[in-house]
Design an enzyme around this catalytic site. Sequence first.
Site, PDB file in Angstrom:
ATOM      1  N   ASN A 178     -10.386   0.286   1.047  1.00 30.20           N
ATOM      2  CA  ASN A 178      -8.926   0.294   0.980  1.00 30.20           C
ATOM      3  C   ASN A 178      -8.506  -0.205  -0.403  1.00 30.20           C
ATOM      4  O   ASN A 178      -8.593  -1.395  -0.694  1.00 30.20           O
ATOM      5  CB  ASN A 178      -8.359  -0.600   2.084  1.00 30.20           C
ATOM      6  CG  ASN A 178      -6.843  -0.649   2.105  1.00 30.20           C
ATOM      7  OD1 ASN A 178      -6.179  -0.279   1.139  1.00 30.20           O
ATOM      8  ND2 ASN A 178      -6.292  -1.127   3.201  1.00 30.20           N
ATOM      9  N   CYS A 214       0.806  -1.224   0.000  1.00 27.42           N
ATOM     10  CA  CYS A 214       0.000   0.000   0.000  1.00 27.42           C
ATOM     11  C   CYS A 214       0.837   1.271   0.000  1.00 27.42           C
ATOM     12  O   CYS A 214       0.294   2.368  -0.148  1.00 27.42           O
ATOM     13  CB  CYS A 214      -0.950   0.001   1.191  1.00 27.42           C
ATOM     14  SG  CYS A 214      -2.154  -1.352   1.168  1.00 27.42           S
ATOM     15  N   HIS A 231      -2.557   6.973   3.645  1.00 31.56           N
ATOM     16  CA  HIS A 231      -3.015   5.674   3.154  1.00 31.56           C
ATOM     17  C   HIS A 231      -4.452   5.435   3.574  1.00 31.56           C
ATOM     18  O   HIS A 231      -4.804   5.561   4.749  1.00 31.56           O
ATOM     19  CB  HIS A 231      -2.113   4.570   3.702  1.00 31.56           C
ATOM     20  CG  HIS A 231      -2.664   3.195   3.493  1.00 31.56           C
ATOM     21  ND1 HIS A 231      -3.178   2.778   2.278  1.00 31.56           N
ATOM     22  CD2 HIS A 231      -2.795   2.137   4.356  1.00 31.56           C
ATOM     23  CE1 HIS A 231      -3.602   1.528   2.400  1.00 31.56           C
ATOM     24  NE2 HIS A 231      -3.377   1.126   3.639  1.00 31.56           N
TER      25      HIS A 231
END
Length: 326
Positions: A282, A125, A252
């Site tokens: 996400n 990520c 993030h």
Amino acid sequence: LLVIVALFAAACSDDDSESVETTTAGAAFCAALGDLEASLDTTSEWIERSTGILQRRRVQPGENAGDLAIAATRRALANAGWLPRDLDLIVCATSSSDMMLPAAATYLGHALGVDAVAFDVNAACAGFAYGMAAVRSMMTGMGYRKAALCCSDTYTRFVDDADRRTAVLFGDGAATVLLQSGRPAWGAEVVDVALENWKDGLGLVSVPVGGTWHMEGRKVTGPALKLLADCSTRVLERNHLVVEDLRVFIAHQANYRMLESLVEHLGVNPSQHWSNVREKGNQGAAGALAAFAEGVERHGSDLLDGDPILVTVVGAGFTSGSVLLR
């Protein structure tokens, strides 16, 4: 210098800067929380209370990370007024590539019909920061003139739909930035890139070959928040800035509750904070860059020359990084 031209945002820089056009491609199928209640022993209320996520985007059967990458990059090229042949460098940040080899970036180059140098970066990520570091180094040190950095992940393909710890979190998406040497009409200068790693986090988040997500949630949150905060603070300090100086802060897009904790700890106010995780889930490496692109589309006319923008990310490994823009 390195610059990002992001949709309607404008940030001028010196003539030897690189510039970028940003756009996103979201997966077509919108999955609401109620869709998960049939397969999980949970409720929409629990998911929203625990994660803050209201919806996720999932690829359709037969779609994959490469398809999203192509869509995002073609839209970026059109927005910038570039032809595919203008590119001499393509970097794809992904940890969910469609094949073990060749690299997703070569697949993207083939689809665009160009022979640009192409390779992948896998920092989970945190891929946007690591990909930006690679592109920045190659453009400033090796003479590449126009590059595409695409972040694309389809994490829902690796989720155990019976595991409510992970099935409620992930969505699919892609975002692309185009970088060029020279001052753009609109741009955001890449002022600094900082990278870090925490080796003791190695086993906390993983996806084995042929397997599904393993995440030790409560053991992940604390270290991830610390890495995000420390990396943000470090890049601000070495550029003589404080959080209050930022016009935009993007982190993030893990889950909204984690973002709430982070911005409270750092002292980021709501007007500075851009996010999309409540509507998109996400999206891995694509999440922070997509939030940036979508925020520029909504609020770009409010940005002023010189406004600092900080994007900070963390991923499995643990990898982390921050990109300071102006």
